[in-house]
Write a protein that holds these residues in place. Structure first.
Motif, PDB file in Angstrom:
ATOM      1  N   PHE A 142      31.813  44.004  30.587  1.00 27.59           N
ATOM      2  CA  PHE A 142      32.515  45.208  30.144  1.00 27.59           C
ATOM      3  C   PHE A 142      31.487  46.263  29.715  1.00 27.59           C
ATOM      4  O   PHE A 142      30.668  46.011  28.839  1.00 27.59           O
ATOM      5  CB  PHE A 142      33.447  44.849  28.989  1.00 27.59           C
ATOM      6  CG  PHE A 142      34.353  45.956  28.556  1.00 27.59           C
ATOM      7  CD1 PHE A 142      35.199  46.576  29.448  1.00 27.59           C
ATOM      8  CD2 PHE A 142      34.374  46.362  27.241  1.00 27.59           C
ATOM      9  CE1 PHE A 142      36.055  47.597  29.045  1.00 27.59           C
ATOM     10  CE2 PHE A 142      35.227  47.368  26.815  1.00 27.59           C
ATOM     11  CZ  PHE A 142      36.070  47.981  27.720  1.00 27.59           C
ATOM     12  N   PHE A 197      34.998  47.316  33.802  1.00 28.71           N
ATOM     13  CA  PHE A 197      34.536  45.955  34.032  1.00 28.71           C
ATOM     14  C   PHE A 197      33.770  45.992  35.350  1.00 28.71           C
ATOM     15  O   PHE A 197      34.320  46.351  36.380  1.00 28.71           O
ATOM     16  CB  PHE A 197      35.710  44.983  34.115  1.00 28.71           C
ATOM     17  CG  PHE A 197      36.253  44.601  32.776  1.00 28.71           C
ATOM     18  CD1 PHE A 197      35.722  43.520  32.084  1.00 28.71           C
ATOM     19  CD2 PHE A 197      37.286  45.317  32.208  1.00 28.71           C
ATOM     20  CE1 PHE A 197      36.216  43.160  30.842  1.00 28.71           C
ATOM     21  CE2 PHE A 197      37.797  44.958  30.966  1.00 28.71           C
ATOM     22  CZ  PHE A 197      37.255  43.883  30.280  1.00 28.71           C
ATOM     23  N   ASP A 200      33.217  39.575  35.598  1.00 27.23           N
ATOM     24  CA  ASP A 200      32.959  40.923  35.092  1.00 27.23           C
ATOM     25  C   ASP A 200      32.308  40.951  33.717  1.00 27.23           C
ATOM     26  O   ASP A 200      32.597  40.115  32.867  1.00 27.23           O
ATOM     27  CB  ASP A 200      34.277  41.705  34.972  1.00 27.23           C
ATOM     28  CG  ASP A 200      35.059  41.771  36.263  1.00 27.23           C
ATOM     29  OD1 ASP A 200      34.458  41.615  37.337  1.00 27.23           O
ATOM     30  OD2 ASP A 200      36.281  42.008  36.186  1.00 27.23           O
TER      31      ASP A 200
END
Length: 126
Positions: free
Chosen positions: A73, A47, A71
């Motif tokens: 991924f 992340f 975040d």
């Protein structure tokens, strides 16, 4: 240098992937925190986030929960170490994730979202 939300200069962060012998395998032009990553087969899943303030004392402020991140991924292919591939962008789903404590379970990545302290999972493919 990049500009933050209020026009302040943000210093460019970088991280290095280092092997057990202490040799740098690759330098990445962004910050990677270890508890936001997990290794699965020949891939490193992380992340990643963009720091938003030049006054943040990384990683201390983050670890003391003075700040939270937003975040995305990503997947790194450790065979060729090219730019990471975006696997999941939570903002397209209207979600905000500050992932921590990643673990693998079969073909899933488990993590805690620091915003609500709940356990989440994302499916991955090898």
């Amino acid at each position: 240098m990049a500009k933050g939300r209020f026009g302040a200069e943000i210093p460019k962060q970088k991280s290095s992937l280092i092997n057990w012998a202490g040799q740098t395998i690759n330098d990445f032009p962004f910050m990677v925190l270890p508890d936001k990553c997990v290794l699965k087969s020949n891939s490193l899943y992380c992340f990643l986030f963009t720091p938003t303030s030049p006054k943040t004392n990384w990683p201390d402020d983050y670890l003391q929960k003075s700040i939270y991140t937003n975040d995305g991924f990503y997947k790194f292919d450790l065979n060729n170490l090219t730019a990471p591939e975006l696997v999941f962008d939570p903002t397209t789903e209207g979600k905000i994730i500050d992932a921590a404590n990643l673990k693998t379970l079969g073909n899933k990545i488990l993590f805690i979202n620091r915003y609500d302290n709940l356990l989440y999972s994302l499916g991955i493919s090898d």
